[in-house]
Design a protein around this motif. Structure first.
Motif, PDB file in Angstrom:
ATOM      1  N   GLY A  12       4.173  43.726  10.820  1.00 41.98           N
ATOM      2  CA  GLY A  12       5.583  43.969  10.566  1.00 41.98           C
ATOM      3  C   GLY A  12       6.173  42.923   9.639  1.00 41.98           C
ATOM      4  N   LYS A  13       7.303  43.257   9.034  1.00 35.71           N
ATOM      5  CA  LYS A  13       7.907  42.385   8.028  1.00 35.71           C
ATOM      6  C   LYS A  13       8.269  41.015   8.580  1.00 35.71           C
ATOM      7  CE  LYS A  13      11.653  42.130   4.638  1.00 35.71           C
ATOM      8  NZ  LYS A  13      12.846  42.806   4.061  1.00 35.71           N
ATOM      9  N   ALA A  14       8.794  40.962   9.804  1.00 38.30           N
ATOM     10  CA  ALA A  14       9.222  39.679  10.375  1.00 38.30           C
ATOM     11  C   ALA A  14       8.066  38.691  10.437  1.00 38.30           C
ATOM     12  CB  ALA A  14       9.799  39.905  11.768  1.00 38.30           C
ATOM     13  N   SER A  15       6.944  39.124  10.989  1.00 39.15           N
ATOM     14  CA  SER A  15       5.793  38.235  11.123  1.00 39.15           C
ATOM     15  C   SER A  15       5.122  37.972   9.780  1.00 39.15           C
ATOM     16  CB  SER A  15       4.779  38.828  12.106  1.00 39.15           C
ATOM     17  OG  SER A  15       5.309  38.862  13.417  1.00 39.15           O
ATOM     18  N   ALA A  16       5.183  38.947   8.868  1.00 41.32           N
ATOM     19  CA  ALA A  16       4.609  38.741   7.537  1.00 41.32           C
ATOM     20  C   ALA A  16       5.376  37.657   6.783  1.00 41.32           C
ATOM     21  CB  ALA A  16       4.626  40.052   6.751  1.00 41.32           C
TER      22      ALA A  16
ATOM     23  N   VAL B 196      13.897  25.249   8.058  1.00 40.24           N
ATOM     24  CA  VAL B 196      12.833  26.214   8.358  1.00 40.24           C
ATOM     25  C   VAL B 196      12.339  26.137   9.802  1.00 40.24           C
ATOM     26  CG1 VAL B 196      10.387  26.692   7.880  1.00 40.24           C
ATOM     27  CG2 VAL B 196      12.045  26.663   6.011  1.00 40.24           C
ATOM     28  N   PRO B 197      12.102  24.941  10.386  1.00 42.04           N
ATOM     29  CA  PRO B 197      11.632  24.916  11.779  1.00 42.04           C
ATOM     30  C   PRO B 197      12.597  25.568  12.759  1.00 42.04           C
ATOM     31  CG  PRO B 197      11.249  22.797  10.729  1.00 42.04           C
ATOM     32  CD  PRO B 197      12.111  23.585   9.786  1.00 42.04           C
ATOM     33  N   VAL B 198      13.888  25.521  12.459  1.00 39.99           N
ATOM     34  CA  VAL B 198      14.871  26.162  13.329  1.00 39.99           C
ATOM     35  C   VAL B 198      14.736  27.677  13.271  1.00 39.99           C
ATOM     36  CG1 VAL B 198      17.348  26.512  13.732  1.00 39.99           C
ATOM     37  CG2 VAL B 198      16.487  24.250  13.079  1.00 39.99           C
ATOM     38  N   ILE B 199      14.520  28.198  12.074  1.00 39.16           N
ATOM     39  CA  ILE B 199      14.518  29.648  11.867  1.00 39.16           C
ATOM     40  C   ILE B 199      13.167  30.273  12.163  1.00 39.16           C
ATOM     41  CG2 ILE B 199      14.882  31.475  10.159  1.00 39.16           C
ATOM     42  CD1 ILE B 199      16.744  29.506   8.700  1.00 39.16           C
ATOM     43  N   TYR B 200      12.098  29.605  11.783  1.00 40.12           N
ATOM     44  CA  TYR B 200      10.773  30.237  11.830  1.00 40.12           C
ATOM     45  C   TYR B 200       9.800  29.610  12.820  1.00 40.12           C
ATOM     46  CZ  TYR B 200      12.282  32.573   7.569  1.00 40.12           C
ATOM     47  OH  TYR B 200      12.974  33.329   6.650  1.00 40.12           O
ATOM     48  N   GLY B 201      10.218  28.576  13.555  1.00 38.94           N
ATOM     49  CA  GLY B 201       9.293  27.945  14.484  1.00 38.94           C
ATOM     50  C   GLY B 201       8.872  28.851  15.624  1.00 38.94           C
ATOM     51  N   GLU B 202       9.789  29.705  16.055  1.00 42.55           N
ATOM     52  CA  GLU B 202       9.528  30.642  17.160  1.00 42.55           C
ATOM     53  C   GLU B 202       9.270  32.039  16.590  1.00 42.55           C
ATOM     54  OE1 GLU B 202      10.016  31.523  21.563  1.00 42.55           O
ATOM     55  OE2 GLU B 202       9.780  29.676  20.413  1.00 42.55           O
ATOM     56  N   SER B 203       8.344  32.773  17.180  1.00 48.61           N
ATOM     57  CA  SER B 203       8.089  34.138  16.718  1.00 48.61           C
ATOM     58  C   SER B 203       9.325  35.006  16.951  1.00 48.61           C
ATOM     59  CB  SER B 203       6.885  34.740  17.445  1.00 48.61           C
ATOM     60  OG  SER B 203       7.113  34.777  18.844  1.00 48.61           O
ATOM     61  N   PHE B 204       9.473  36.055  16.146  1.00 47.12           N
ATOM     62  CA  PHE B 204      10.640  36.925  16.238  1.00 47.12           C
ATOM     63  C   PHE B 204      10.435  38.010  17.292  1.00 47.12           C
ATOM     64  CE2 PHE B 204      11.020  35.301  11.841  1.00 47.12           C
ATOM     65  CZ  PHE B 204      12.309  34.785  11.902  1.00 47.12           C
ATOM     66  N   VAL B 205      11.541  38.480  17.850  1.00 52.05           N
ATOM     67  CA  VAL B 205      11.507  39.564  18.826  1.00 52.05           C
ATOM     68  C   VAL B 205      11.240  40.897  18.139  1.00 52.05           C
ATOM     69  CG1 VAL B 205      12.875  40.835  20.532  1.00 52.05           C
ATOM     70  CG2 VAL B 205      13.065  38.343  20.386  1.00 52.05           C
ATOM     71  N   SER B 206      11.855  41.100  16.982  1.00 54.15           N
ATOM     72  CA  SER B 206      11.792  42.377  16.274  1.00 54.15           C
ATOM     73  C   SER B 206      10.834  42.323  15.088  1.00 54.15           C
ATOM     74  CB  SER B 206      13.197  42.749  15.770  1.00 54.15           C
ATOM     75  OG  SER B 206      13.154  43.871  14.919  1.00 54.15           O
ATOM     76  N   ARG B 207      10.221  43.456  14.779  1.00 57.86           N
ATOM     77  CA  ARG B 207       9.355  43.560  13.602  1.00 57.86           C
ATOM     78  C   ARG B 207      10.165  43.685  12.317  1.00 57.86           C
ATOM     79  NH1 ARG B 207       3.927  45.583  14.136  1.00 57.86           N
ATOM     80  NH2 ARG B 207       4.251  46.876  12.288  1.00 57.86           N
ATOM     81  N   TRP B 208      11.382  44.246  12.403  1.00 57.54           N
ATOM     82  CA  TRP B 208      12.147  44.554  11.197  1.00 57.54           C
ATOM     83  C   TRP B 208      13.542  43.947  11.181  1.00 57.54           C
ATOM     84  CZ3 TRP B 208       9.239  46.583   7.546  1.00 57.54           C
ATOM     85  CH2 TRP B 208       8.100  47.300   7.920  1.00 57.54           C
TER      86      TRP B 208
END
Length: 272
Positions: free
Chosen positions: A69-73, A171-183
């Motif tokens: 999904g886009k979020a993880s990509a 960046v660590p604040v925004i991307y350190g944790e995996s996202f709940v949603s794919r999109w």
């Protein structure tokens, strides 16, 4: 120091404008393009390798073996760029170039000119005559906009525009944790910033900037089935961040998924 642009790609073999990307990177030495192949089933990876061969030091390819999904990509691309010493800012745009490079460079210019800003993002709700979208997308956008505004509780006109650029420090604040949603991870981005910076301060560190051109390109990855699930996905995000907050504010951004390869040069492949 360069700005890294992440371009997530899923089955983009026929839509990628190789000429446009190569022309941009050949004339903008202060940028680096990072394409993320999100488990494409067509020849997208082959096309990305061809582009990289034409600009081996200015283009990177992160190959995610399974579609995530886009979020993880995007997050995989961020994790790679974050560890490059020549990158000072990290952003993303859509592979179909619905936001053009001129508009994206304007976002970067704003971020660079104001040291108080952590995020600058595009807005399709105002701007030039080049803003075009099809009827279905326009209707869908209006339906979900009210839900998103309620969830984030911030005066933002367009959370979902696919053109955003961040300072490396945030960046660590925004991307350190995996996202709940794919999109719908854009909504999560603003919720994370709001919690970290505080509701009263967050709007002083982000800037919404009108795009002069934005055109929806046909063959969108968001189908009808995905569209009808959006309200339920938003409720899920609301529960995770607002009703029962259950995430850490800051996490290290120093690891990649085990099923990722980074194509660093035409002669070398590093397995993550």
């Amino acid at each position: 120091m360069k700005t890294g642009i992440i371009i997530p790609c899923y089955n983009e073999e026929k839509r990628l404008d190789q000429k446009a990307f190569l022309e941009f990177i050949s004339s903008n030495e202060d940028y680096h393009l990072c394409f993320v192949n999100d488990g494409s089933k067509d020849q997208t990876l082959k096309v990305l390798k061809q582009m990289k061969n034409n600009a081996p030091y200015d283009i990177s390819v992160v190959d995610v073996k399974k579609n995530v999904g886009k979020a993880s990509a995007v997050r995989a691309g961020v994790r790679y760029l974050y560890n490059r010493e020549d990158i000072a800012r990290i952003g993303f745009i859509d592979a179909d170039l619905s936001t053009d490079f001129k508009d994206f460079k304007d976002l970067v210019r704003t971020l660079k000119s104001n040291q108080n800003l952590s995020l600058v993002f595009g807005s399709r709700n105002s701007g030039g005559d080049g803003i075009k979208r099809d009827f279905f997308r326009g209707l869908l956008s209006n339906v979900i906009k009210a839900m998103i505004l309620f969830i984030i509780g911030l005066p933002i006109r367009d959370t979902q525009c696919g053109a955003k650029v961040f300072t490396k420090t945030i960046v660590p604040v925004i991307y350190g944790e995996s996202f709940v949603s794919r999109w719908l991870f854009d909504v999560e981005i603003f919720l994370r910033l709001k919690r970290y910076l505080g509701k009263d301060n967050v709007m002083t560190q982000i800037s919404e900037q009108p795009l002069m051109r934005w055109v929806h390109v046909e063959d969108s990855k968001l189908g009808l089935n995905d569209a009808v699930q959006i309200p339920a996905r938003l409720v899920q995000i609301w529960s995770h961040y607002v009703v029962r907050p259950s995430f850490n504010l800051v996490k290290p951004v120093n690891e990649l998924y085990p099923t990722v390869e980074i194509l660093t040069t035409p002669q070398m492949t590093i397995a993550a």
